[in-house]
Motif scaffolding. Sequence first.
Motif, mmCIF file in Angstrom:
data_model
loop_
_atom_site.group_PDB
_atom_site.id
_atom_site.type_symbol
_atom_site.label_atom_id
_atom_site.label_comp_id
_atom_site.label_asym_id
_atom_site.label_seq_id
_atom_site.Cartn_x
_atom_site.Cartn_y
_atom_site.Cartn_z
ATOM 1 N N THR A 268 0.839 -1.179 0.000
ATOM 2 C CA THR A 268 0.000 0.000 0.000
ATOM 3 C C THR A 268 0.882 1.239 0.000
ATOM 4 O OG1 THR A 268 -1.876 1.069 1.089
ATOM 5 C CG2 THR A 268 -0.249 0.052 2.526
ATOM 6 N N ASN A 269 0.317 2.369 0.317
ATOM 7 C CA ASN A 269 1.085 3.612 0.368
ATOM 8 C C ASN A 269 0.984 4.216 1.761
ATOM 9 O OD1 ASN A 269 -1.276 5.466 0.568
ATOM 10 N ND2 ASN A 269 -1.707 4.692 -1.467
ATOM 11 N N LEU A 270 1.716 5.271 1.976
ATOM 12 C CA LEU A 270 1.721 5.928 3.285
ATOM 13 C C LEU A 270 1.025 7.284 3.235
ATOM 14 C CD1 LEU A 270 5.363 5.043 4.376
ATOM 15 C CD2 LEU A 270 3.248 3.831 4.915
ATOM 16 N N ASP A 271 0.067 7.451 2.325
ATOM 17 C CA ASP A 271 -0.657 8.726 2.202
ATOM 18 C C ASP A 271 -1.279 9.107 3.539
ATOM 19 O OD1 ASP A 271 -0.024 8.569 -0.466
ATOM 20 O OD2 ASP A 271 -2.081 8.272 -1.170
ATOM 21 N N ALA A 272 -1.012 10.325 3.977
ATOM 22 C CA ALA A 272 -1.544 10.797 5.255
ATOM 23 C C ALA A 272 -3.053 11.042 5.181
ATOM 24 C CB ALA A 272 -0.837 12.083 5.670
ATOM 25 N N PHE A 273 -3.523 11.525 4.028
ATOM 26 C CA PHE A 273 -4.940 11.843 3.885
ATOM 27 C C PHE A 273 -5.366 11.703 2.433
ATOM 28 C CE2 PHE A 273 -2.698 15.737 2.996
ATOM 29 C CZ PHE A 273 -3.373 16.263 1.902
ATOM 30 N N ASP A 274 -6.672 11.647 2.246
ATOM 31 C CA ASP A 274 -7.279 11.698 0.923
ATOM 32 C C ASP A 274 -8.335 12.778 0.958
ATOM 33 O OD1 ASP A 274 -5.963 9.525 -0.501
ATOM 34 O OD2 ASP A 274 -6.967 8.205 0.931
ATOM 35 N N SER B 77 10.909 2.457 -4.705
ATOM 36 C CA SER B 77 11.662 2.013 -5.888
ATOM 37 C C SER B 77 11.303 0.566 -6.237
ATOM 38 C CB SER B 77 13.165 2.151 -5.660
ATOM 39 O OG SER B 77 13.573 1.353 -4.571
ATOM 40 N N THR B 78 10.865 -0.210 -5.253
ATOM 41 C CA THR B 78 10.431 -1.588 -5.511
ATOM 42 C C THR B 78 9.286 -1.591 -6.518
ATOM 43 O OG1 THR B 78 11.059 -2.253 -3.279
ATOM 44 C CG2 THR B 78 9.531 -3.703 -4.450
ATOM 45 N N LEU B 79 8.340 -0.684 -6.337
ATOM 46 C CA LEU B 79 7.191 -0.600 -7.242
ATOM 47 C C LEU B 79 7.620 -0.145 -8.634
ATOM 48 C CD1 LEU B 79 4.155 -0.764 -7.752
ATOM 49 C CD2 LEU B 79 3.968 1.582 -6.880
ATOM 50 N N SER B 80 8.460 0.876 -8.716
ATOM 51 C CA SER B 80 8.863 1.367 -10.045
ATOM 52 C C SER B 80 9.644 0.309 -10.811
ATOM 53 C CB SER B 80 9.657 2.675 -9.942
ATOM 54 O OG SER B 80 10.877 2.479 -9.288
ATOM 55 N N ILE C 47 7.113 -2.252 -12.130
ATOM 56 C CA ILE C 47 6.335 -1.720 -13.265
ATOM 57 C C ILE C 47 7.182 -1.697 -14.535
ATOM 58 C CG2 ILE C 47 5.248 0.368 -14.195
ATOM 59 C CD1 ILE C 47 4.290 0.944 -11.294
ATOM 60 N N MET C 48 8.412 -1.220 -14.426
ATOM 61 C CA MET C 48 9.293 -1.154 -15.599
ATOM 62 C C MET C 48 9.547 -2.549 -16.163
ATOM 63 S SD MET C 48 9.937 2.014 -16.169
ATOM 64 C CE MET C 48 8.831 3.051 -15.226
ATOM 65 N N ASP C 49 9.777 -3.512 -15.274
ATOM 66 C CA ASP C 49 10.074 -4.877 -15.696
ATOM 67 C C ASP C 49 8.857 -5.564 -16.314
ATOM 68 O OD1 ASP C 49 11.792 -7.208 -15.881
ATOM 69 O OD2 ASP C 49 10.614 -8.047 -14.226
ATOM 70 N N VAL C 50 7.726 -5.522 -15.626
ATOM 71 C CA VAL C 50 6.528 -6.233 -16.085
ATOM 72 C C VAL C 50 6.018 -5.686 -17.419
ATOM 73 C CG1 VAL C 50 4.076 -6.640 -15.559
ATOM 74 C CG2 VAL C 50 5.799 -7.006 -13.799
ATOM 75 N N ASP D 277 12.000 10.190 -8.602
ATOM 76 C CA ASP D 277 12.979 9.253 -8.039
ATOM 77 C C ASP D 277 13.250 8.075 -8.966
ATOM 78 O OD1 ASP D 277 13.264 10.789 -5.767
ATOM 79 O OD2 ASP D 277 12.170 9.409 -4.445
ATOM 80 N N SER D 278 12.262 7.743 -9.800
ATOM 81 C CA SER D 278 12.376 6.589 -10.693
ATOM 82 C C SER D 278 12.976 6.947 -12.042
ATOM 83 C CB SER D 278 10.990 5.965 -10.911
ATOM 84 O OG SER D 278 10.457 5.555 -9.673
ATOM 85 N N GLY D 279 13.296 8.222 -12.253
ATOM 86 C CA GLY D 279 13.891 8.642 -13.521
ATOM 87 C C GLY D 279 12.884 8.969 -14.598
ATOM 88 N N MET D 280 11.606 9.076 -14.226
ATOM 89 C CA MET D 280 10.557 9.433 -15.181
ATOM 90 C C MET D 280 10.369 10.946 -15.188
ATOM 91 S SD MET D 280 7.575 6.825 -13.921
ATOM 92 C CE MET D 280 8.009 5.318 -13.097
ATOM 93 N N LYS D 281 9.662 11.435 -16.195
ATOM 94 C CA LYS D 281 9.129 12.793 -16.149
ATOM 95 C C LYS D 281 7.875 12.698 -15.296
ATOM 96 C CE LYS D 281 12.024 14.667 -19.022
ATOM 97 N NZ LYS D 281 13.102 15.452 -18.492
#
Length: 125
Positions: free
Chosen positions: A1-7, A42-45, A48-51, A75-79
């Motif tokens: 999941t993510n660590l979003d403080a709020f939605d 970075s685990t997620l990025s 995604i790049m691999d799959v 952080d993942s090198g994307m725009k």
Amino acid sequence: TNLDAFDLVGFDARHLPGNGALVSAVEMASGRTAINVGKPSSTLSELIMDVYGLKAEETLMVGDRLDTDITFGNDSGMKSALVLTGCATSSDIASVMKDDESSQMIPSVIFPHVGYMFDDAAGDN
């Protein structure tokens, strides 16, 4: 999941606890520290790049949060593209621009809404 403080929820954009509140509660109850594999991990990025066979330098991360979506892309090198129809506001962007330690939260481009990413919505036709 993510660590979003709020939605932001509802027509009046109420702040409701995000997944980060739940993660903190589980950490406290279990006495263990969670491993975040959601944005901006970075685990997620890498997954995604691999799959999907993507190259970060050819990928655009679009999101509405500076601390997760935009940081994830940068952080993942994307725009990264920020849309102002969600959590982040123009005031948030101004604050980040003034803070040297928040450079990873500066988007490559900012759109008032996702429709501006397409020619028809921008009035080019």
